[in-house]
Design an enzyme around this catalytic site. Structure first.
Site, short mmCIF file in Angstrom:
data_model
loop_
_atom_site.label_atom_id
_atom_site.label_comp_id
_atom_site.label_asym_id
_atom_site.label_seq_id
_atom_site.Cartn_x
_atom_site.Cartn_y
_atom_site.Cartn_z
N LYS A 13 4.66 -12.71 -6.13
CA LYS A 13 3.20 -12.76 -5.96
C LYS A 13 2.49 -12.09 -7.14
CE LYS A 13 3.00 -10.52 -2.03
NZ LYS A 13 4.41 -10.14 -1.80
N ARG A 88 -1.52 -7.69 5.45
CA ARG A 88 -0.09 -7.56 5.74
C ARG A 88 0.18 -7.74 7.24
NH1 ARG A 88 1.67 -5.68 0.65
NH2 ARG A 88 3.76 -4.86 0.78
N ARG A 127 14.71 -5.09 -10.11
CA ARG A 127 13.34 -5.10 -10.63
C ARG A 127 12.97 -3.75 -11.27
NH1 ARG A 127 8.18 -6.58 -6.84
NH2 ARG A 127 8.60 -4.58 -5.82
N ARG A 154 10.88 1.30 -9.00
CA ARG A 154 10.00 1.79 -7.94
C ARG A 154 10.81 2.52 -6.88
NH1 ARG A 154 5.94 -3.00 -6.25
NH2 ARG A 154 6.48 -2.15 -4.22
N ARG A 165 11.54 -3.29 4.29
CA ARG A 165 10.35 -4.05 3.90
C ARG A 165 10.47 -5.51 4.32
NH1 ARG A 165 10.64 -2.66 -2.04
NH2 ARG A 165 8.75 -3.83 -2.45
P1 AMP Z 1 3.55 -3.93 -2.63
O1 AMP Z 1 3.32 -3.37 -3.99
O2 AMP Z 1 2.55 -4.96 -2.23
O3 AMP Z 1 4.98 -4.41 -2.44
O4 AMP Z 1 3.36 -2.72 -1.59
C1 AMP Z 1 4.18 -1.59 -1.64
C2 AMP Z 1 4.02 -0.78 -0.36
O5 AMP Z 1 2.65 -0.35 -0.24
C3 AMP Z 1 4.31 -1.54 0.93
O6 AMP Z 1 5.69 -1.55 1.25
C4 AMP Z 1 3.49 -0.74 1.93
O7 AMP Z 1 4.12 0.48 2.26
C5 AMP Z 1 2.25 -0.38 1.13
N1 AMP Z 1 1.19 -1.42 1.27
C6 AMP Z 1 0.70 -2.26 0.31
N2 AMP Z 1 -0.26 -3.06 0.80
C7 AMP Z 1 -0.38 -2.72 2.11
C8 AMP Z 1 -1.19 -3.19 3.18
N3 AMP Z 1 -2.07 -4.20 3.01
N4 AMP Z 1 -1.05 -2.60 4.40
C9 AMP Z 1 -0.18 -1.59 4.60
N5 AMP Z 1 0.63 -1.11 3.64
C10 AMP Z 1 0.54 -1.66 2.40
#
Ligand code: AMP
Length: 208
Positions: A13, A88, A127, A154, A165
């Site tokens: 994404k 989410r 990654r 990360r 996740r």
């Molecule tokens: P991402 O970078 O989108 O993979 O997000 C990394 C982490 O941030 C996720 O595993 C969640 O813990 C948190 N996170 C990101 N976006 C959201 C969201 N919309 N709602 C809740 N947690 C989020």
């Protein structure tokens, strides 16, 4: 054009969002990036969010929704945005619909980047992200090709966190596919192909 990107973590994404914003001058809004910035800055919200993120769970809605609304209210969102990582879950999708209506925005499409979970596990384990600009690449890339920043893994790209996740995605986020299909906004692309092939199809799907 205002778009929501759907898909499991590691589906690509962020990569596709980056291409769209560069070519069409859209604003990239990633709640994951906003949360990581808050952690880096040591804000109270960042401190609260960190343990949820490291364990691969969702950060509570009340923390993320505020961040998202603040970001959407900034003037650059007026020219179109790509939402990456929000919503989410169904509650967030409903809040988003209401907020966009209040702000006079319409959502043009929800784009699902679809990739098998087996492929995702391999991708995420390998990654790396740039500490400075967030650019993502594979472990073989030592310094960021975009800004020469240092690449790191990360803290949530560990095997335990990846498994969690994906479970969270299946349980809480994947129902959004049906949510947006019902709204007639869903577009889906097979994300298990070279980045440029996926992007070419996305442009066709979005009529760009
Ligand atoms: P991402 O970078 O989108 O993979 O997000 C990394 C982490 O941030 C996720 O595993 C969640 O813990 C948190 N996170 C990101 N976006 C959201 C969201 N919309 N709602 C809740 N947690 C989020």
């Amino acid at each position: 054009m205002n778009i929501v990107l759907l898909g499991a973590p590691g589906a690509g994404k962020g990569t596709q969002a980056q291409k769209l914003i560069e070519d069409y001058r859209l604003t990239h809004i990633s709640t994951g990036d906003l949360l990581r910035q808050a952690i880096k800055a040591g804000t109270p919200l960042g401190l609260q969010a960190q343990s949820y993120m490291d364990s691969g769970n969702l950060v509570p809605d009340e923390l993320v929704v505020g961040l998202l609304k603040e970001r959407l209210a900034q003037s650059d969102a007026q020219h179109g945005f790509v939402l990456d990582g929000f919503p989410r879950n169904t509650a967030q999708a409903e809040i988003l619909d209401a907020s966009l209506a209040e702000m006079g925005y319409t959502l043009d499409a929800a784009l699902l980047v679809d990739v098998d979970h087996e492929v995702i596990i391999k991708r995420l384990s390998n990654r790396r992200a740039c500490k400075t600009c967030g650019y993502t690449a594979t472990a073989e890339v030592i310094s960021c090709p975009r800004c020469s920043g240092e690449m790191y893994q990360r803290s949530d790209d560990t095997p335990e966190s990846i498994t969690q996740r994906l479970a969270v995605y299946t349980e809480q986020t994947s129902p959004l596919i049906e949510y947006y299909r019902t709204q007639g906004k869903l577009k889906s692309v097979d994300g298990d192909r070279p980045v440029d092939e996926v992007y070419a199809e996305i442009k066709v799907l979005l009529g760009l």
